[in-house]
Design a protein around this motif. Structure first.
Motif, short mmCIF file in Angstrom:
data_model
loop_
_atom_site.label_atom_id
_atom_site.label_comp_id
_atom_site.label_asym_id
_atom_site.label_seq_id
_atom_site.Cartn_x
_atom_site.Cartn_y
_atom_site.Cartn_z
N UNK A 1 0.89 -0.81 -0.11
CA UNK A 1 -0.21 0.05 -0.36
C UNK A 1 0.94 1.38 0.50
N UNK A 2 1.82 1.30 0.41
CA UNK A 2 3.03 2.69 0.69
C UNK A 2 3.26 2.35 -0.92
N UNK A 3 3.40 1.77 -1.45
CA UNK A 3 4.06 2.22 -3.12
C UNK A 3 2.84 2.48 -3.57
N UNK A 4 2.02 2.02 -3.09
CA UNK A 4 0.34 2.26 -4.50
C UNK A 4 0.48 4.38 -4.34
N UNK A 5 0.66 4.23 -2.85
CA UNK A 5 0.43 5.84 -1.99
C UNK A 5 1.87 6.66 -2.97
N UNK A 6 2.96 6.25 -2.67
CA UNK A 6 3.73 6.77 -3.60
C UNK A 6 3.55 7.07 -5.21
#
Lengths: 432, 260
Positions: free
Chosen positions: B33-38
């Motif tokens: 999810x952190x990648x998605x947000x990035x």
């Protein structure tokens, strides 16, 4: 002379008889496979065949074996021209029948043949050392039991012996050329001239025997080898060509669609109203006849080099899966079924199947579908296709996938994700 | 975080330039999810007109197909295709190589044909177009980074250079593992392995790969796939190197370098 001609024709007919029998058996085994969609255009297929099979492109990922293999390959292609002369001489009772036609070029050709014979001989010696003394790991992994290892060694030793016979024959012949006009002058042949001193003081009658013996030994050896090839892993010398021609042209990540499933799913979703006619047949593969004929041809094309297995992440970390074994098992099964059919036996209905009796679920379950094996194969064999077909059978006909996969299937059915999360939470990431 | 859904945009009569296909890992897995947000931050910062499907998205079916369950795969695929076609989607960008491969290569024969781009290629395009500008003082300048090839980008789709060009834009010191590009070692998650314990062996594949990555001396292991992310992170942890060596997605590296 007449006796030799009759003997030769008999040997030739015997060889053709056995080779033909084997070709028919292999052909009928391959024909057990299902139709294969050959997508893409012919130009791309031809390009693959020319680059990968004829041009050995993928061999050159490992430069040393590639060069040694190239010698043997070119030697095989070119020395076969000399075999043509052997056959014509054998039937017509002549000696070096092409020599007068080709004039001085004949001598050039003979020197080229000899150079290649020496190159083949040395390459085979190197290969024997790599296999048996240096023990390159991929030639010693689990599926390389006694017979596959012996098979490889027999091929290499036979080639060494055959090349030695050519050189011996040419050396004896060169001495005879100075004594008897029957022996057409070929000029000095570079490599065999080193052997000439051995025969210089031998009597003409003994030399004739040596020359004839080497000639017969070589040609019978070639015929014997040709028959043996059809039983051995060495069939790649022919099948590499059709195998690369029919190889998959799609990106490697693409898995073959099952149109029969598409029809069923679409009618279930009410997207298609066409009534499906007839039995959809077996889903996936349990036995060799559930695979496509190109999968089966690939099994006969495999020369057991093991580049696939040495790149396989599962195999490298000690799992049972070996892509080479997938191909070897497919072939072993085909051989068993083929032989049984040829002798009026039970064939496919012998109570055994490719899955379970040859390839275990543990093996196919270990595959990461990473395509390392497909990338590695010098003749474009695709073990992954077979693994996926076997998995399809296990999943759809037996519901026998690993328990964790069955849970994953269930999650996907209920929450549209492989994990057990609520579908309604899918977009929650935007809120955190 | 703002990420408009395609339904919202369509209701307003707007059409996005791209559909960002988030994928199951990108939606549910905390690390992914952190990648998605990035990636969303990058899209917003570059003023890219994008949309997501939100709750209308479903698994592409990739793990079902590879585990042999063709029925389930096609159910997922055909449902997704109906939604995508319903909105008239033309161009899809995704941060997951598995989603990328499935939509790009396997949906067309089921009736879904789109331009599909993996985020590594998309980031490279943004850099080339000058939409992402990296300063000389970004935190990765000169740092040792190694890139782990995802099978489904590399061998499966011949994408080897785009991720590396993104890393080069960071002016980082890109070091290669011995097994890279066409001979890159799988992280161990492909072919639905992500969803089960490995078969019996003498080593876990991800540990083998993590050892190789650590041997390069890199302080950052760059990945471009949520499954590789999980496997490499676990591998680095197994070797107890998680304090010194970070596993990061390309999108995170770019977002971080831009101070997003």
């Amino acid at each position: 002379m007449m006796v030799q001609q009759i003997a030769f024709v008999l040997v030739l007919i015997t060889a053709i008889y056995f080779i033909r029998k084997r070709i028919l058996l292999i052909r009928s085994a391959i024909r057990l496979g299902k139709e294969s969609e050959t997508g893409g255009n012919k130009t791309d297929r031809l390009k693959n065949m020319l680059l990968v099979a004829f041009g050995q492109k993928k061999m050159f990922k490992k430069i040393i074996p590639a060069i040694l293999h190239l010698f043997i390959y070119v030697g095989f292609l070119v020395i076969n021209l000399e075999v043509m002369e052997f056959v014509v001489d054998g039937i017509a009772g002549t000696h070096r029948i092409f020599a007068p036609w080709l004039g001085s070029f004949y001598s050039v050709l003979m020197n080229v043949f000899e150079f290649l014979a020496v190159a083949v001989l040395l390459a085979c010696v190197f290969f024997l050392i790599r296999r048996n003394i240096l023990k390159v790991p991929r030639f010693w992994s689990a599926e390389m039991t006694n017979w596959p290892r012996m098979d490889a060694n027999l091929i290499l030793v036979t080639e060494i012996v055959l090349m030695t016979a050519i050189l011996t024959m040419n050396a004896a012949d060169q001495v005879l050329q100075t004594r008897d006009s029957h022996y057409v002058a070929t000029g000095s042949l570079f490599f065999s001239s080193f052997l000439v001193p051995i025969f210089q003081n031998t009597s003409t009658s003994v030399l004739i025997v040596i020359e004839r013996f080497a000639w017969w030994f070589h040609i019978i050896g070639i015929f014997g080898f040709a028959v043996y090839v059809t039983y051995s892993k060495h069939l790649h010398i022919f099948l590499a060509f059709p195998n690369t021609y029919f190889a998959n042209l799609e990106p490697k990540g693409h898995i073959k669609n099952m149109p029969v499933v598409t029809r069923e799913v679409k009618s279930m979703l009410g997207l298609e109203t066409t009534t499906t006619t007839g039995d959809p047949g077996r889903f996936g593969a349990k036995d060799v006849n559930d695979l496509t004929w190109t999968n089966l041809m690939a099994a006969f094309s495999c020369t057991e080099c093991g580049r696939c297995t040495s790149e396989c992440p599962a195999n490298q970390t000690g799992k049972k899966l070996s892509p080479r074994k997938i191909m070897m098992d497919t072939r072993d099964r085909l051989e068993a079924v083929g032989k049984s059919m040829a002798t009026g036996g039970a064939g496919l209905n012998d109570g055994k199947t490719l899955l379970n009796d040859y390839i275990s679920k543990e093996e196919i379950n270990a595959c990461t579908s990473c395509n390392a094996c497909v990338e590695a194969c010098p003749v474009m064999i695709n073990p992954l296709e077979i693994i996926i077909e076997l998995r399809r059978y296990v999943a759809m006909e037996e519901s026998g996938s690993p328990a964790q996969w069955n849970s994953m299937f269930q999650n996907m059915e209920t929450s549209f994700a492989p994990w057990k999360f609520s579908a309604a939470d899918r977009f929650n990431w935007v809120k955190d | 975080m703002t990420a408009p859904t395609l339904a919202e945009l369509t209701a307003k009569g707007e059409t996005p330039e791209i559909l960002f296909w988030v994928g199951c890992a990108g939606s549910f897995d905390d690390r992914a999810k952190r990648v998605t947000k990035a990636f969303v931050k990058i899209l917003n910062a570059t003023h890219t007109k994008f949309a997501v499907l939100g709750n209308e998205e479903a698994c592409t079916g990739d793990p079902a197909r590879r585990a042999g369950n063709e029925f389930l795969f096609q159910m997922q695929a055909i449902n997704n295709i109906q939604i995508l076609n319903g909105y008239g989607v033309k161009k899809i960008v995704t941060a997951c190589p598995h989603c990328f491969n499935t939509i790009k290569n396997e949906y067309p024969e089921l009736g879904g044909t789109y331009e599909v781009i993996h985020h590594s290629t998309y980031l490279q395009q943004l850099i080339n177009q000058g939409k992402i500008k990296l300063t000389d003082t970004n935190s990765f300048k000169g740092k040792k980074i190694t890139y782990h090839d995802s099978c489904y980008l590399g061998r499966a789709n011949n994408i080897y250079e785009a991720p590396r060009e993104v890393l080069q834009a960071l002016d980082a010191d890109l070091v290669e593992m011995k097994r890279c590009r066409t001979t890159g070692l799988c992280c161990g998650a492909g072919g639905a392995q992500m969803f089960k314990e490995p078969e019996k062996g003498n080593k876990d594949i991800n540990v083998d790969r993590a050892e190789e990555a650590l041997a390069t001396g890199a302080t950052t292991v760059a990945v471009a796939c949520p499954f590789c992310m999980t496997m490499m992170t676990d591998g680095v942890k197994t070797k107890e190197k998680e304090a010194e060596v970070k596993v990061k997605d390309l999108a995170e590296l770019i977002a971080e370098a831009q101070g997003l």
